[in-house]
Scaffold this motif. Structure first.
Motif, PDB file in Angstrom:
ATOM      1  N   GLN A 150       0.730  -1.204   0.094  1.00  0.00           N
ATOM      2  CA  GLN A 150      -0.063   0.059   0.012  1.00  0.00           C
ATOM      3  C   GLN A 150       0.882   1.195  -0.011  1.00  0.00           C
ATOM      4  O   GLN A 150       1.679   1.300   0.867  1.00  0.00           O
ATOM      5  CB  GLN A 150      -0.944   0.082   1.175  1.00  0.00           C
ATOM      6  N   GLU A 151       0.650   2.193  -1.102  1.00  0.00           N
ATOM      7  CA  GLU A 151       1.424   3.327  -1.141  1.00  0.00           C
ATOM      8  C   GLU A 151       0.818   4.255  -0.120  1.00  0.00           C
ATOM      9  O   GLU A 151      -0.433   4.393  -0.005  1.00  0.00           O
ATOM     10  CB  GLU A 151       1.422   3.736  -2.585  1.00  0.00           C
ATOM     11  N   LYS A 152       1.633   4.929   0.480  1.00  0.00           N
ATOM     12  CA  LYS A 152       1.019   6.289   1.461  1.00  0.00           C
ATOM     13  C   LYS A 152       1.120   7.434   0.816  1.00  0.00           C
ATOM     14  O   LYS A 152       1.528   7.789  -0.020  1.00  0.00           O
ATOM     15  CB  LYS A 152       2.049   6.237   2.811  1.00  0.00           C
ATOM     16  N   PRO A 153      -0.163   8.153   1.395  1.00  0.00           N
ATOM     17  CA  PRO A 153      -0.407   9.338   0.384  1.00  0.00           C
ATOM     18  C   PRO A 153       0.788  10.372   0.683  1.00  0.00           C
ATOM     19  O   PRO A 153       1.564  10.621   1.884  1.00  0.00           O
ATOM     20  CB  PRO A 153      -1.476  10.038   1.196  1.00  0.00           C
ATOM     21  N   GLY A 154       1.397  11.217  -0.290  1.00  0.00           N
ATOM     22  CA  GLY A 154       2.359  12.074  -0.190  1.00  0.00           C
ATOM     23  C   GLY A 154       1.680  13.321   0.069  1.00  0.00           C
ATOM     24  O   GLY A 154       0.688  13.567   0.681  1.00  0.00           O
ATOM     25  N   ASP A 155       2.837  14.341   0.085  1.00  0.00           N
ATOM     26  CA  ASP A 155       2.433  15.704   0.587  1.00  0.00           C
ATOM     27  C   ASP A 155       1.471  16.163  -0.391  1.00  0.00           C
ATOM     28  O   ASP A 155       1.388  15.998  -1.810  1.00  0.00           O
ATOM     29  CB  ASP A 155       3.588  16.581   0.471  1.00  0.00           C
ATOM     30  N   ARG A 156       0.607  17.185   0.294  1.00  0.00           N
ATOM     31  CA  ARG A 156      -0.101  18.023  -0.986  1.00  0.00           C
ATOM     32  C   ARG A 156       0.706  18.928  -1.614  1.00  0.00           C
ATOM     33  O   ARG A 156       1.835  19.179  -1.261  1.00  0.00           O
ATOM     34  CB  ARG A 156      -1.129  18.706   0.077  1.00  0.00           C
ATOM     35  N   LYS A 157       0.128  19.443  -2.853  1.00  0.00           N
ATOM     36  CA  LYS A 157       0.911  20.058  -3.745  1.00  0.00           C
ATOM     37  C   LYS A 157       0.361  21.468  -3.696  1.00  0.00           C
ATOM     38  O   LYS A 157      -0.706  21.914  -3.634  1.00  0.00           O
ATOM     39  CB  LYS A 157       0.507  19.554  -5.239  1.00  0.00           C
ATOM     40  N   ILE A 176       2.768  23.996   4.756  1.00  0.00           N
ATOM     41  CA  ILE A 176       1.482  23.838   3.928  1.00  0.00           C
ATOM     42  C   ILE A 176       1.187  22.352   3.268  1.00  0.00           C
ATOM     43  O   ILE A 176       0.331  22.212   3.411  1.00  0.00           O
ATOM     44  CB  ILE A 176       1.638  25.018   2.993  1.00  0.00           C
ATOM     45  N   LYS A 177       2.350  22.060   2.769  1.00  0.00           N
ATOM     46  CA  LYS A 177       2.213  20.876   2.093  1.00  0.00           C
ATOM     47  C   LYS A 177       1.930  19.479   3.013  1.00  0.00           C
ATOM     48  O   LYS A 177       1.524  18.690   2.776  1.00  0.00           O
ATOM     49  CB  LYS A 177       3.628  20.613   1.551  1.00  0.00           C
ATOM     50  N   ASN A 178       2.359  19.929   4.298  1.00  0.00           N
ATOM     51  CA  ASN A 178       2.060  18.758   5.190  1.00  0.00           C
ATOM     52  C   ASN A 178       0.409  19.014   5.766  1.00  0.00           C
ATOM     53  O   ASN A 178      -0.229  18.060   6.514  1.00  0.00           O
ATOM     54  CB  ASN A 178       2.882  19.119   6.521  1.00  0.00           C
ATOM     55  N   THR A 196      -3.313  24.566  -1.413  1.00  0.00           N
ATOM     56  CA  THR A 196      -2.909  23.294  -2.290  1.00  0.00           C
ATOM     57  C   THR A 196      -3.901  22.551  -2.920  1.00  0.00           C
ATOM     58  O   THR A 196      -5.137  22.867  -2.834  1.00  0.00           O
ATOM     59  CB  THR A 196      -2.647  22.279  -0.752  1.00  0.00           C
ATOM     60  N   PHE A 197      -3.261  21.525  -3.841  1.00  0.00           N
ATOM     61  CA  PHE A 197      -3.945  20.751  -4.466  1.00  0.00           C
ATOM     62  C   PHE A 197      -3.806  19.311  -3.675  1.00  0.00           C
ATOM     63  O   PHE A 197      -2.780  19.159  -2.981  1.00  0.00           O
ATOM     64  CB  PHE A 197      -3.617  20.777  -5.895  1.00  0.00           C
TER      65      PHE A 197
END
Length: 303
Positions: A150-157, A176-178, A196-197
Protein backbone atom coordinates in the motif's frame (compact mmCIF):
# COMPACT_ATOMS: atom_id res chain seq x y z
CA UNK A 1 3.09 1.44 -10.05
CA UNK A 2 4.93 -1.06 -12.22
CA UNK A 3 4.71 -4.85 -12.17
CA UNK A 4 7.31 -7.02 -13.92
CA UNK A 5 6.49 -10.71 -14.16
CA UNK A 6 9.76 -12.66 -14.12
CA UNK A 7 8.00 -16.02 -13.88
CA UNK A 8 4.41 -17.09 -13.33
CA UNK A 9 4.11 -20.82 -14.00
CA UNK A 10 3.62 -23.53 -11.41
CA UNK A 11 5.78 -26.46 -10.34
CA UNK A 12 8.87 -26.86 -12.53
CA UNK A 13 10.92 -24.51 -14.73
CA UNK A 14 11.00 -25.21 -18.45
CA UNK A 15 12.94 -23.76 -21.36
CA UNK A 16 9.96 -21.56 -22.21
CA UNK A 17 8.49 -20.86 -18.78
CA UNK A 18 9.74 -19.88 -15.33
CA UNK A 19 8.40 -20.47 -11.81
CA UNK A 20 7.04 -17.65 -9.67
CA UNK A 21 8.95 -14.42 -9.23
CA UNK A 22 8.02 -10.81 -9.82
CA UNK A 23 9.09 -7.24 -9.18
CA UNK A 24 6.67 -4.62 -7.93
CA UNK A 25 7.76 -0.98 -8.09
CA UNK A 26 5.63 1.37 -6.04
CA UNK A 27 6.42 4.96 -5.02
CA UNK A 28 9.91 4.64 -6.52
CA UNK A 29 10.72 1.60 -4.40
CA UNK A 30 11.40 -1.89 -5.74
CA UNK A 31 10.41 -5.16 -4.06
CA UNK A 32 11.04 -8.75 -5.16
CA UNK A 33 8.20 -11.19 -4.51
CA UNK A 34 9.13 -14.89 -4.51
CA UNK A 35 12.32 -16.19 -6.04
CA UNK A 36 11.90 -19.39 -8.02
CA UNK A 37 14.74 -21.00 -9.98
CA UNK A 38 16.10 -18.73 -12.69
CA UNK A 39 15.07 -15.49 -11.02
CA UNK A 40 18.49 -13.87 -11.29
CA UNK A 41 18.70 -14.81 -14.97
CA UNK A 42 15.32 -13.17 -15.54
CA UNK A 43 16.46 -10.08 -13.63
CA UNK A 44 19.42 -9.75 -15.98
CA UNK A 45 17.33 -10.47 -19.04
CA UNK A 46 14.93 -7.66 -18.18
CA UNK A 47 17.72 -5.28 -17.13
CA UNK A 48 16.58 -4.87 -13.53
CA UNK A 49 19.31 -3.49 -11.30
CA UNK A 50 20.28 -5.95 -8.57
CA UNK A 51 21.35 -3.06 -6.35
CA UNK A 52 17.77 -1.76 -6.12
CA UNK A 53 16.54 -4.96 -4.47
CA UNK A 54 16.76 -4.55 -0.71
CA UNK A 55 13.60 -6.40 0.36
CA UNK A 56 12.52 -9.89 -0.75
CA UNK A 57 9.17 -11.40 0.20
CA UNK A 58 8.77 -15.20 0.08
CA UNK A 59 5.20 -16.51 0.17
CA UNK A 60 5.92 -20.10 1.18
CA UNK A 61 8.54 -22.82 1.19
CA UNK A 62 7.60 -24.76 -1.91
CA UNK A 63 10.59 -24.94 -4.25
CA UNK A 64 9.03 -23.13 -7.18
CA UNK A 65 8.78 -20.05 -4.98
CA UNK A 66 12.18 -19.87 -3.29
CA UNK A 67 14.78 -22.24 -4.82
CA UNK A 68 16.40 -19.30 -6.59
CA UNK A 69 16.97 -17.35 -3.39
CA UNK A 70 20.31 -18.77 -2.24
CA UNK A 71 21.74 -18.27 -5.74
CA UNK A 72 20.66 -14.64 -5.79
CA UNK A 73 22.06 -14.06 -2.30
CA UNK A 74 25.39 -15.57 -3.43
CA UNK A 75 25.47 -13.45 -6.57
CA UNK A 76 24.91 -10.32 -4.48
CA UNK A 77 28.06 -11.35 -2.55
CA UNK A 78 30.07 -11.83 -5.75
CA UNK A 79 28.95 -8.40 -6.93
CA UNK A 80 30.39 -6.93 -3.73
CA UNK A 81 27.03 -5.77 -2.49
CA UNK A 82 27.18 -3.26 0.38
CA UNK A 83 23.50 -2.63 1.16
CA UNK A 84 21.65 -4.70 3.74
CA UNK A 85 19.25 -7.32 2.39
CA UNK A 86 16.01 -8.16 4.19
CA UNK A 87 14.15 -11.42 3.54
CA UNK A 88 10.58 -11.89 4.76
CA UNK A 89 9.19 -15.42 4.73
CA UNK A 90 7.88 -18.39 6.71
CA UNK A 91 9.74 -19.73 9.71
CA UNK A 92 12.44 -22.03 8.34
CA UNK A 93 13.61 -19.69 5.57
CA UNK A 94 16.61 -18.59 7.66
CA UNK A 95 17.64 -22.15 8.50
CA UNK A 96 17.49 -23.45 4.94
CA UNK A 97 19.39 -20.52 3.43
CA UNK A 98 22.09 -20.30 6.10
CA UNK A 99 22.66 -24.07 5.94
CA UNK A 100 23.42 -23.84 2.22
CA UNK A 101 25.72 -20.87 2.73
CA UNK A 102 27.55 -22.58 5.59
CA UNK A 103 28.05 -25.93 3.83
CA UNK A 104 29.32 -24.20 0.70
CA UNK A 105 31.63 -22.02 2.80
CA UNK A 106 29.94 -18.95 1.38
CA UNK A 107 29.38 -15.89 3.50
CA UNK A 108 27.92 -12.54 2.64
CA UNK A 109 29.93 -9.37 3.07
CA UNK A 110 26.71 -7.43 3.54
CA UNK A 111 24.03 -7.51 6.21
CA UNK A 112 21.55 -10.35 5.63
CA UNK A 113 18.45 -10.17 7.81
CA UNK A 114 15.61 -12.68 7.99
CA UNK A 115 12.15 -11.75 9.21
CA UNK A 116 10.40 -15.06 9.84
CA UNK A 117 6.62 -15.18 9.80
CA UNK A 118 4.36 -17.48 11.80
CA UNK A 119 1.15 -15.54 12.36
CA UNK A 120 -2.06 -16.78 10.77
CA UNK A 121 -3.50 -13.27 11.06
CA UNK A 122 -2.63 -10.36 8.79
CA UNK A 123 0.28 -8.32 10.10
CA UNK A 124 2.40 -5.40 8.93
CA UNK A 125 5.85 -6.75 8.08
CA UNK A 126 7.46 -3.68 6.52
CA UNK A 127 6.75 0.03 6.70
CA UNK A 128 8.51 3.27 5.89
CA UNK A 129 7.36 6.77 5.02
CA UNK A 130 6.30 5.71 1.50
CA UNK A 131 5.00 2.12 1.57
CA UNK A 132 3.38 -0.33 3.97
CA UNK A 133 3.50 -4.11 3.39
CA UNK A 134 1.10 -6.47 5.16
CA UNK A 135 0.63 -10.22 4.97
CA UNK A 136 -2.45 -11.88 3.48
CA UNK A 137 -2.85 -15.32 5.12
CA UNK A 138 -3.58 -17.89 2.40
CA UNK A 139 -4.85 -21.47 2.42
CA UNK A 140 -2.32 -23.85 0.88
CA UNK A 141 -0.65 -27.17 1.73
CA UNK A 142 2.04 -25.43 3.78
CA UNK A 143 2.06 -22.16 5.71
CA UNK A 144 1.61 -19.43 3.10
CA UNK A 145 1.18 -15.67 2.93
CA UNK A 146 0.30 -13.28 0.19
CA UNK A 147 1.44 -9.67 0.48
CA UNK A 148 -0.42 -6.37 0.28
CA UNK A 149 1.61 -3.34 -0.82
CA UNK A 150 0.00 0.00 0.00
CA UNK A 151 1.41 3.33 -1.09
CA UNK A 152 1.19 6.07 1.54
CA UNK A 153 -0.24 9.49 0.65
CA UNK A 154 2.38 12.04 -0.31
CA UNK A 155 2.47 15.71 0.56
CA UNK A 156 -0.22 18.01 -0.73
CA UNK A 157 0.85 20.07 -3.76
CA UNK A 158 1.34 23.80 -3.47
CA UNK A 159 -1.05 26.06 -5.36
CA UNK A 160 1.67 28.54 -6.19
CA UNK A 161 -0.75 31.11 -7.54
CA UNK A 162 -2.60 31.24 -4.23
CA UNK A 163 0.60 31.18 -2.19
CA UNK A 164 2.01 34.12 -4.14
CA UNK A 165 -1.31 35.98 -3.93
CA UNK A 166 -1.24 35.84 -0.12
CA UNK A 167 2.48 36.68 -0.11
CA UNK A 168 3.33 33.70 2.09
CA UNK A 169 7.00 33.28 2.93
CA UNK A 170 8.82 30.22 1.57
CA UNK A 171 9.65 29.07 5.10
CA UNK A 172 5.99 27.98 5.45
CA UNK A 173 5.84 25.93 2.25
CA UNK A 174 6.58 22.55 3.85
CA UNK A 175 4.10 23.25 6.63
CA UNK A 176 1.47 23.98 4.00
CA UNK A 177 2.29 20.80 2.06
CA UNK A 178 1.90 18.87 5.31
CA UNK A 179 -1.71 20.08 5.48
CA UNK A 180 -1.57 23.04 7.86
CA UNK A 181 -3.63 26.22 7.61
CA UNK A 182 -1.72 29.51 7.60
CA UNK A 183 -2.31 32.60 9.73
CA UNK A 184 -1.35 35.82 7.95
CA UNK A 185 0.19 38.86 9.65
CA UNK A 186 -3.19 40.59 9.68
CA UNK A 187 -4.75 37.67 11.57
CA UNK A 188 -6.60 36.07 8.69
CA UNK A 189 -6.55 32.27 8.65
CA UNK A 190 -6.17 30.78 5.18
CA UNK A 191 -7.52 27.19 4.99
CA UNK A 192 -5.08 24.67 3.58
CA UNK A 193 -7.46 23.68 0.75
CA UNK A 194 -7.11 27.21 -0.67
CA UNK A 195 -3.33 26.88 -0.79
CA UNK A 196 -2.88 23.34 -2.05
CA UNK A 197 -4.05 20.68 -4.46
CA UNK A 198 -4.71 17.07 -3.46
CA UNK A 199 -1.64 14.79 -3.54
CA UNK A 200 -1.22 12.19 -6.25
CA UNK A 201 -3.70 9.34 -5.61
CA UNK A 202 -2.16 6.33 -3.90
CA UNK A 203 -2.10 2.83 -5.36
CA UNK A 204 -2.15 -0.67 -3.89
CA UNK A 205 -1.14 -4.15 -5.03
CA UNK A 206 -2.10 -7.55 -3.61
CA UNK A 207 -0.14 -10.73 -4.38
CA UNK A 208 -2.07 -13.95 -3.70
CA UNK A 209 -0.28 -17.14 -4.71
CA UNK A 210 -0.58 -20.06 -3.87
CA UNK A 211 -4.02 -20.62 -2.40
CA UNK A 212 -7.28 -22.43 -2.75
CA UNK A 213 -10.46 -20.39 -3.21
CA UNK A 214 -10.80 -18.53 0.08
CA UNK A 215 -13.28 -15.73 0.65
CA UNK A 216 -11.73 -14.87 4.01
CA UNK A 217 -9.08 -12.79 2.21
CA UNK A 218 -11.70 -10.47 0.69
CA UNK A 219 -11.76 -7.94 3.57
CA UNK A 220 -7.95 -7.68 3.37
CA UNK A 221 -7.83 -6.96 -0.37
CA UNK A 222 -11.09 -5.07 -0.80
CA UNK A 223 -10.83 -2.19 -3.30
CA UNK A 224 -7.14 -2.75 -4.09
CA UNK A 225 -6.08 -1.32 -7.41
CA UNK A 226 -4.41 -4.50 -8.68
CA UNK A 227 -4.79 -8.10 -7.54
CA UNK A 228 -2.47 -10.88 -8.70
CA UNK A 229 -4.30 -14.12 -7.94
CA UNK A 230 -3.17 -17.60 -8.80
CA UNK A 231 -5.18 -19.48 -11.45
CA UNK A 232 -3.47 -22.84 -11.64
CA UNK A 233 -6.33 -24.70 -13.32
CA UNK A 234 -9.04 -24.22 -15.89
CA UNK A 235 -12.58 -25.09 -14.90
CA UNK A 236 -12.40 -28.49 -16.62
CA UNK A 237 -9.86 -29.53 -13.95
CA UNK A 238 -11.54 -27.97 -10.94
CA UNK A 239 -11.56 -31.35 -9.19
CA UNK A 240 -7.76 -31.07 -8.88
CA UNK A 241 -8.01 -27.95 -6.70
CA UNK A 242 -9.17 -29.93 -3.66
CA UNK A 243 -6.02 -31.94 -2.97
CA UNK A 244 -3.55 -29.42 -4.48
CA UNK A 245 -5.16 -26.45 -2.70
CA UNK A 246 -4.96 -24.25 -5.76
CA UNK A 247 -7.57 -22.17 -7.60
CA UNK A 248 -9.14 -21.92 -11.04
CA UNK A 249 -9.26 -18.83 -13.23
CA UNK A 250 -12.98 -18.47 -12.52
CA UNK A 251 -12.36 -18.68 -8.78
CA UNK A 252 -9.69 -15.97 -9.05
CA UNK A 253 -12.15 -13.79 -10.95
CA UNK A 254 -14.83 -14.43 -8.34
CA UNK A 255 -12.52 -13.21 -5.58
CA UNK A 256 -11.69 -10.12 -7.67
CA UNK A 257 -15.35 -9.35 -8.22
CA UNK A 258 -16.37 -9.82 -4.58
CA UNK A 259 -13.42 -7.74 -3.39
CA UNK A 260 -14.22 -4.97 -5.90
CA UNK A 261 -10.62 -4.75 -7.11
CA UNK A 262 -9.61 -2.55 -10.01
CA UNK A 263 -7.63 -5.02 -12.12
CA UNK A 264 -7.05 -8.77 -11.88
CA UNK A 265 -3.75 -10.26 -13.09
CA UNK A 266 -3.76 -14.03 -13.56
CA UNK A 267 -0.77 -16.32 -13.08
CA UNK A 268 0.69 -19.54 -11.64
CA UNK A 269 -0.63 -21.60 -14.54
CA UNK A 270 -0.24 -25.35 -14.62
CA UNK A 271 2.07 -26.29 -17.48
CA UNK A 272 -0.42 -28.98 -18.57
CA UNK A 273 -2.15 -26.36 -20.73
CA UNK A 274 -0.90 -25.34 -24.14
CA UNK A 275 -2.79 -22.04 -24.41
CA UNK A 276 -2.95 -19.70 -21.43
CA UNK A 277 -5.39 -17.40 -23.24
CA UNK A 278 -8.08 -19.81 -22.09
CA UNK A 279 -7.50 -18.63 -18.50
CA UNK A 280 -8.39 -15.07 -19.44
CA UNK A 281 -11.42 -16.17 -21.41
CA UNK A 282 -12.80 -18.10 -18.45
CA UNK A 283 -12.03 -15.35 -15.93
CA UNK A 284 -13.74 -12.70 -18.04
CA UNK A 285 -17.04 -14.55 -17.77
CA UNK A 286 -17.05 -13.39 -14.14
CA UNK A 287 -14.86 -10.27 -13.97
CA UNK A 288 -14.23 -7.89 -16.87
CA UNK A 289 -10.88 -6.20 -16.18
CA UNK A 290 -8.50 -9.16 -16.50
CA UNK A 291 -4.85 -9.13 -17.54
CA UNK A 292 -2.96 -12.25 -18.49
CA UNK A 293 0.34 -12.51 -16.66
CA UNK A 294 3.21 -14.13 -18.52
CA UNK A 295 6.97 -14.34 -18.19
CA UNK A 296 8.56 -11.02 -19.14
CA UNK A 297 5.34 -9.03 -19.21
CA UNK A 298 5.47 -5.55 -17.73
CA UNK A 299 2.34 -3.75 -16.55
CA UNK A 300 2.24 -0.08 -15.62
CA UNK A 301 -0.71 1.22 -13.60
CA UNK A 302 -1.63 4.87 -13.23
CA UNK A 303 -4.45 6.73 -11.51
Amino acid sequence: MKLTILGCYSATPRTITNPTSQIIEINNQMFLIDCGEGTQVQLRKHKIKFSRINHIFISHLHGDHFYGLVGLISTFMLLNRQNDLHVYGPKGIKEVILLQLRLSNSFTGYGLYFHELTSKESQVVYEDDKVKVSTIPLQHRVYTNGFLFQEKPGDRKLNLGAVFNYEIDKCYYQKIKNGSDITLDDGRIIPNEKLTFDPTPTQSYAFCSDTKYDESIIPLIENVDVLYHESTFLEQDKDKTTHTMHATAIEAATIAKKANVGTLVLGHYSTRYGNIKLFKEEAKTVFENVLLGDDGKVFEFNK
